[in-house]
Design an enzyme around this catalytic site. Structure first.
Site, mmCIF file in Angstrom:
data_model
loop_
_atom_site.group_PDB
_atom_site.id
_atom_site.type_symbol
_atom_site.label_atom_id
_atom_site.label_comp_id
_atom_site.label_asym_id
_atom_site.label_seq_id
_atom_site.Cartn_x
_atom_site.Cartn_y
_atom_site.Cartn_z
ATOM 1 N N CYS A 7 0.816 -1.218 0.000
ATOM 2 C CA CYS A 7 0.000 0.000 0.000
ATOM 3 C C CYS A 7 0.847 1.265 0.000
ATOM 4 O O CYS A 7 0.318 2.366 -0.155
ATOM 5 C CB CYS A 7 -0.921 -0.021 1.214
ATOM 6 S SG CYS A 7 -1.602 -1.666 1.516
ATOM 7 N N SER A 10 -11.890 -0.044 2.862
ATOM 8 C CA SER A 10 -11.661 0.575 1.556
ATOM 9 C C SER A 10 -11.977 -0.455 0.475
ATOM 10 O O SER A 10 -11.830 -1.656 0.675
ATOM 11 C CB SER A 10 -10.218 1.047 1.440
ATOM 12 O OG SER A 10 -9.316 0.042 1.822
ATOM 13 N N ILE A 37 -12.025 -2.524 -3.247
ATOM 14 C CA ILE A 37 -11.074 -3.132 -4.179
ATOM 15 C C ILE A 37 -11.298 -2.423 -5.510
ATOM 16 O O ILE A 37 -12.316 -2.604 -6.172
ATOM 17 C CB ILE A 37 -11.294 -4.648 -4.265
ATOM 18 C CG1 ILE A 37 -10.925 -5.273 -2.910
ATOM 19 C CG2 ILE A 37 -10.460 -5.244 -5.390
ATOM 20 C CD1 ILE A 37 -11.014 -6.769 -2.876
ATOM 21 N N HIS A 50 -9.138 1.947 -3.008
ATOM 22 C CA HIS A 50 -7.712 1.799 -2.691
ATOM 23 C C HIS A 50 -7.014 0.936 -3.737
ATOM 24 O O HIS A 50 -6.697 -0.231 -3.494
ATOM 25 C CB HIS A 50 -7.581 1.189 -1.291
ATOM 26 C CG HIS A 50 -6.186 1.019 -0.805
ATOM 27 N ND1 HIS A 50 -5.121 1.766 -1.253
ATOM 28 C CD2 HIS A 50 -5.663 0.166 0.127
ATOM 29 C CE1 HIS A 50 -4.013 1.376 -0.628
ATOM 30 N NE2 HIS A 50 -4.314 0.405 0.203
#
Ligand code: ZN
Ligand code: ZN
Lengths: 149, 383, 383, 149
Positions: free
Chosen positions: B81, B205, B207, B330
């Site tokens: 991330c 969050s 996909i 995200h």
């Protein structure tokens, strides 16, 4: 035309063929055209550039209005090799196979693909023609095969 | 930074390459007096292309999609991330050392596959696959246990978690690039499907497919391309772990404190100097703990901080005005770059009035994996 | 550089993590007066861990395996066969910008799987998977076509290709860490199994498991840890493509010339100042073309260069004294780091007499993918 | 013991369980011990450090002489969650399942694994015991199950 192999469902992690539907890619017309036997690519309507592979944005002028154009179905071999070992998963049974780079007739555009035909007889400069490869799940791809000069 | 670009984020009917092209178009449209030939370097942040797009070696591919031919540096960074922020930092270092004069940064991720269980399997490989992924661990169960412990140790409430999502969706409702551009009520959060107890869908969050891009130039050239350049003035990072059970704590992230401290100290400012912050709200609980580790709330009082509206516009420090990961989604490699895009657009007044903060100092924060790594940038616009 | 470490390379009965541990042990044994706590940063070069080890986010994992807790920077770089050199370059930039004081670099790759066809499928994803991998393209067919064209255009002979492998295996025979630590004759090369016409098994670098590590410190601290620090004095990189058919040529690599020129120019030296070079002999044809693009042989005369022994010790420029990729194998992320290890060990007299060159200036070169990207470092030891 | 599922051969790209033989990993004794029902790890013979997971090099003192030690079979739950959605490929049928962190009895060592048992009744501090999971291909893994306090 290249015949489809028996159907098999491989994970996407090992599925070499592009997902071809409108829900997967903005260049889905390429695959629709190929279904019809046409090899096509995109031409930028702003600057006229024709590129391989098909695009959604022109790398030259940054425009995003593209039109589809047909490419020559024939060309000649620029380079080739016969793969004898080390096939990727799913292609083991294809060994040996020939991969080559073809210069499309009347252009300086080159395309890389499998080349069908007797490997021993292939040579640089040899004429070839596009042929459509049909997968059992309905998807298509393309290869070249040798033709008379 | 002298320019920015975003694609629409969501479940996109587009490939990784097409997302890269879209981000490139947006970027070069924004820096329209910069010839592509002058971009000497490209840094690509992407986390899971090898698996989710069955494509490695993404950096030269993105270069071709953008129509640039790097003559100084070409690199791809991966740090789950934090992949996108790492690409930003590498570009910063390249320019600072003179290895590049003008560098593009692209963060991109294609995450939605026809078989989402393959996506989930790939996400499970971000944690240690052999000792944690094998148990079915991905990010949601990790952050769920963090939430469980934070509630257990400090009395944080389910409602407080939900308020983070409500705030960030209120911001994403004004963001046309967001995956989830609409408001949600606290009731909606608390009644959304359970993902991993106690975290629900709207605590998580999405996909998401998407890309974001930024153009960097050195101080000597930046004003050729914009009147309002934004500079990276501070950077900090700290990591520990790697196994979840080897972390110092689930609910305290001392290495985040360290990364924040170092980034602020490098820039010669304090957290009180910040006008806004983009922090990594991969789950609602994350943002709560981040309030604490930023030093804005006492340990255990992060829930109270959101209740008091301290992270809203007008509060102590407005956070995640673009909508955060909860509102925007995200796409792993794109997130860190998109946070910087938001800061630049805030500083230069390119955001809707509803979420406008402006200002001249901002902090962006990303964490990765099981929060074992934290990375922070401090950004500044000359006033 | 203040220290180095290598694992044994080959088909290893060890996991990616275990290779990382071995490299870490070798490194810290070499820099035995450096406490691990002083290593503030870690840069990991690995290309295909997501697929070949089913493990993403490898950087924090390697940190844990080494027992270090990065407090300044932690990063993973991926650029296929250049992944390792890119990690070196990122560490260099981190130290040059003051973002790190002491940084470890680890290049590691686990490539041998029970099903090698899965390895090959993953290698096919280094080239554009959708438009080239789908045709069965991996590195061998690409370099086979390069060889075919070089033979066709310049009359390069099969025997000349073979001589590269003979030379590099003569060097690897003195390298106990090599995957293939034994000499081969020209006859053996020419009769080894065909891989992709006209390239045979002994024209090809192996599929190898292994790791390599280097410790970097800034000029102000380097002499605390060694009397003979080696410095990165130049770096260059250039890329084009990405599709094979969009390369400027199969047999000319002008972007390699550019990367070499920039790296030498940054260091203020010429190719004639180099005492040795480590160049990317992924296939025998690669090294032949590299002679030409280094400016040591005229275009098309690379075959003659090896025939004349110009890349042997005592020739114009000794190349690949550790045994190259042909002799050592090619664990993608480890190769670029191991080349630097060889240079450091040459400069400091840590190699066997049979391949000792010594000297104070060296160049390392990696290419990646379909040779669409070239990256060069120039290294120097104060004499 | 957890029963094996029907045999299936998945690509290594989707095979979560470690390869366990001597030809794959230097910590193969761990798996041999687990076959025997023992949960073990390595102890550095130079500095005495006991670490999870098992190692071949000690991260503290850099020695590489390790010995195997048994870990407590029992412990208590430190944290847990019930996963209701988003299972990785191959685990879809396991939903919902519980994952948790267990502190091993008399140590400060924690281990993460699946926890068998009625999710509704689980709580922080609850005692659990190791149980071996056997795969159809002969490999093993471990989980925890709840036990009486
Ligand atoms: Zn155009
Ligand atoms: Zn020890």
């Amino acid at each position: 035309m290249v015949e489809a192999k028996a159907e098999r469902r491989v994970p996407y992690l090992l599925d070499f063929y592009p997902l071809q539907g409108e829900e997967h890619t903005r260049i889905h017309p390429f695959f629709q055209h190929l279904q019809e036997g046409r090899l096509t690519t995109t031409r930028c309507t702003a600057c006229g550039e024709v590129l391989w592979q098909p695009r959604v944005v022109c790398p030259h002028c940054n425009a995003d209005e593209m039109e589809w154009v047909d490419l020559p179905q024939v060309g000649e071999i620029f380079a080739f090799t016969s793969v004898q070992a080390g096939a990727p998963k799913g292609m083991e049974e294809d060994l040996p196979f020939v991969v080559g780079i073809v210069t499309l007739k009347g252009t300086d555009m080159q395309i890389l693909a499998r080349i069908e035909g007797d490997e021993e007889s292939l040579e640089i400069g040899q004429p070839v023609r596009v042929t459509v490869e049909r997968l059992a799940d309905g998807r298509v791809w393309f290869r070249f095969r040798t033709v008379e000069a | 930074m002298v320019g920015t670009g975003l694609t629409h984020w969501g479940v996109r009917k587009a490939t990784l390459k097409e997302l890269a092209q879209e981000a490139g178009k947006a970027l070069f449209d924004d820096v329209d007096n910069l010839p592509k030939a002058e971009v000497d370097s490209l840094f690509v942040g992407t986390a899971l292309a090898e698996r989710l797009a069955f494509q490695s070696y993404v950096a030269p591919m993105v270069a071709e999609q953008l129509g640039i031919h790097p003559t100084r540096m070409l690199a791809r960074t991966e740090l789950a991330c934090v992949s996108g922020q790492l690409a930003m930092k590498m570009a910063y270092m390249a320019i600072a050392t003179g290895l590049s004069d003008i560098a593009a940064v692209v963060g991109v991720e294609k995450m939605n596959l026809p078989d989402m269980a393959e996506t989930q399997a790939s996400l499970a490989a971000i944690l240690d696959r052999e000792w944690e992924g094998v148990a079915g661990m991905t990010a949601p169960p990790y952050f769920a246990m963090v939430a469980q412990r934070h509630m257990y140790e400090y009395g944080t409430t389910r409602e407080q978690l939900g308020l983070v999502s409500v705030k960030n969706h209120r911001f994403s409702a004004t963001n046309p690039y967001a995956h989830f551009p609409k408001e949600v009520s606290l009731d909606q959060v608390l009644n959304s499907p359970m993902v991993s107890t106690p975290l629900r869908l709207l605590d998580s969050s999405g996909i998401t497919d998407g890309a974001a891009a930024v153009m960097l130039a050195g101080e000597d050239r930046a004003r050729e391309f914009t009147d309002t350049p934004v500079y990276i003035e501070g950077a900090g990072q700290a990591a520990t772990g790697n196994l979840t059970v080897n972390l110092p704590s689930l609910t305290e992230w001392p290495h985040m404190r360290r990364a924040v401290r170092d980034a602020l100290s490098m820039a010669g400012v304090t957290i009180q100097d910040m006008d806004l912050a983009e922090v990594h709200d991969c789950f609602s609980i994350s943002e709560i703990i981040e309030y604490e580790e930023l030093g804005l709330a006492e340990k255990g009082k992060g829930g109270q901080f959101i209740e008091e509206g301290q992270s809203e516009i007008g509060g102590q420090l407005p956070m995640n005005t673009r909508g955060g990961l909860l509102g925007c989604g995200h796409p792993l490699g794109a997130t860190g770059v998109a946070q910087v895009v938001e800061v630049v657009q805030q500083f230069t007044g390119q955001v809707p009035q509803e979420r406008y903060v402006g200002g001249t100092w901002a902090l962006t924060h990303n964490l990765s994996g099981n929060a074992n790594n934290h990375s922070v940038l401090v950004l500044h616009r000359d006033s």
